[in-house]
Design a protein around this motif. Structure first.
Motif, mmCIF file in Angstrom:
data_model
loop_
_atom_site.group_PDB
_atom_site.id
_atom_site.type_symbol
_atom_site.label_atom_id
_atom_site.label_comp_id
_atom_site.label_asym_id
_atom_site.label_seq_id
_atom_site.Cartn_x
_atom_site.Cartn_y
_atom_site.Cartn_z
ATOM 1 N N THR A 70 39.140 37.018 36.954
ATOM 2 C CA THR A 70 39.300 35.840 36.065
ATOM 3 C C THR A 70 40.637 35.806 35.442
ATOM 4 O O THR A 70 41.406 36.594 35.521
ATOM 5 N N CYS A 127 46.241 30.197 30.347
ATOM 6 C CA CYS A 127 45.983 31.119 31.649
ATOM 7 C C CYS A 127 47.095 31.258 32.570
ATOM 8 O O CYS A 127 47.564 30.219 33.310
ATOM 9 N N ALA A 182 34.217 26.410 38.358
ATOM 10 C CA ALA A 182 35.057 27.817 38.320
ATOM 11 C C ALA A 182 36.366 27.940 38.817
ATOM 12 O O ALA A 182 37.000 28.907 38.572
ATOM 13 N N ASP A 183 36.686 27.048 39.714
ATOM 14 C CA ASP A 183 37.868 26.805 40.310
ATOM 15 C C ASP A 183 38.552 25.448 40.299
ATOM 16 O O ASP A 183 37.957 24.664 41.146
ATOM 17 N N TYR A 232 31.342 40.151 32.443
ATOM 18 C CA TYR A 232 31.522 41.033 33.386
ATOM 19 C C TYR A 232 31.778 42.364 33.203
ATOM 20 O O TYR A 232 31.178 43.432 33.965
ATOM 21 N N SER A 252 39.900 33.782 30.060
ATOM 22 C CA SER A 252 38.670 33.632 30.003
ATOM 23 C C SER A 252 37.805 34.687 29.327
ATOM 24 O O SER A 252 37.459 35.591 29.807
ATOM 25 N N ASN A 295 33.888 33.021 43.610
ATOM 26 C CA ASN A 295 33.493 31.873 42.890
ATOM 27 C C ASN A 295 32.026 32.170 42.358
ATOM 28 O O ASN A 295 31.261 32.660 42.766
ATOM 29 N N GLN A 310 34.168 35.000 30.047
ATOM 30 C CA GLN A 310 33.879 35.898 31.375
ATOM 31 C C GLN A 310 34.233 37.212 31.517
ATOM 32 O O GLN A 310 33.559 38.236 31.820
#
Ligand code: COA
Length: 154
Positions: free
Chosen positions: A103, A144, A24-25, A114, A107, A67, A110
């Motif tokens: 995010t 990104c 995720a990171d 969400y 993404s 996260n 995602q």
């Protein structure tokens, strides 16, 4: 499909958990920083570690999911959705009124998930990923660059 998840507080951050957190990171440094201040929860299906999320009290009455990750082979089975639901309950128990998540602009999945979980778009932090990450990140053919901040009332 609702997988039978057992969610519990992580007692130690081992290699398997790290691998998930880094999905995720990409910045280990940033992950380490919020692991110290936040609460890390692991989601198990039987004896298999399926996912992880980390909650951080970011401001008064506000908890952020800093996260969230599901093991690659187990993605798109509803586990992420279940973990977000669980995070909302835990944030409420922490007396928060708002839950936040951020995010990348690229993404797409995602951002869809969400919003399906009740989050609304709140703010854009322009060039966040350019400023905080050394490597150039591309997803879905999009660079990104911007952090999209979402929140939900709980
Ligand atoms: N358009 C519309 N909906 C999309 C989509 C798209 N392009 N991509 C995904 N979705 C939807 C799915 O249809 C599904 O919705 P549904 O429940 O209505 O069917 C939902 O998003 C995915 O839900 P779920 O199966 O619960 O997600 P997951 O278990 O795969 O977990 C992540 C989601 C993001 C945690 C997981 O994919 C992951 O770990 N990714 C890598 C790490 C990461 O990016 N973490 C987040 C950093 S901000």
């Amino acid at each position: 499909m609702n997988m039978q998840l057992s969610i519990q507080k992580a007692t130690e951050v081992n290699q398997a958990l790290y691998e998930l957190l880094l999905l995720a990171d990409p910045s280990k440094e940033i992950v380490d920083e919020y692991l110290v201040r936040g609460e890390c929860y692991e989601a198990w299906i039987g004896s298999e570690l399926a996912g992880v999320y980390v909650l951080l009290k970011s401001r008064p009455q506000t908890v952020e999911i800093v996260n969230i990750a599901v093991k690659e082979s187990m993605q798109n089975k509803g586990i992420g959705r279940q973990m977000i639901h669980d995070a909302m309950i835990k944030a409420k128990q922490m007396r928060a009124a708002t839950i936040e998540i951020g995010t990348g602009n690229s993404s797409i999945g995602q951002l869809a998930l969400y919003q399906k979980c009740g989050f609304r778009l709140r703010a854009i932090d322009h060039d966040f990923f350019v400023r905080h990450y050394e490597e150039v990140i591309f997803e879905n053919g999009i660079q990104c660059r911007d952090m999209v901040r979402l929140s939900a009332d709980i």
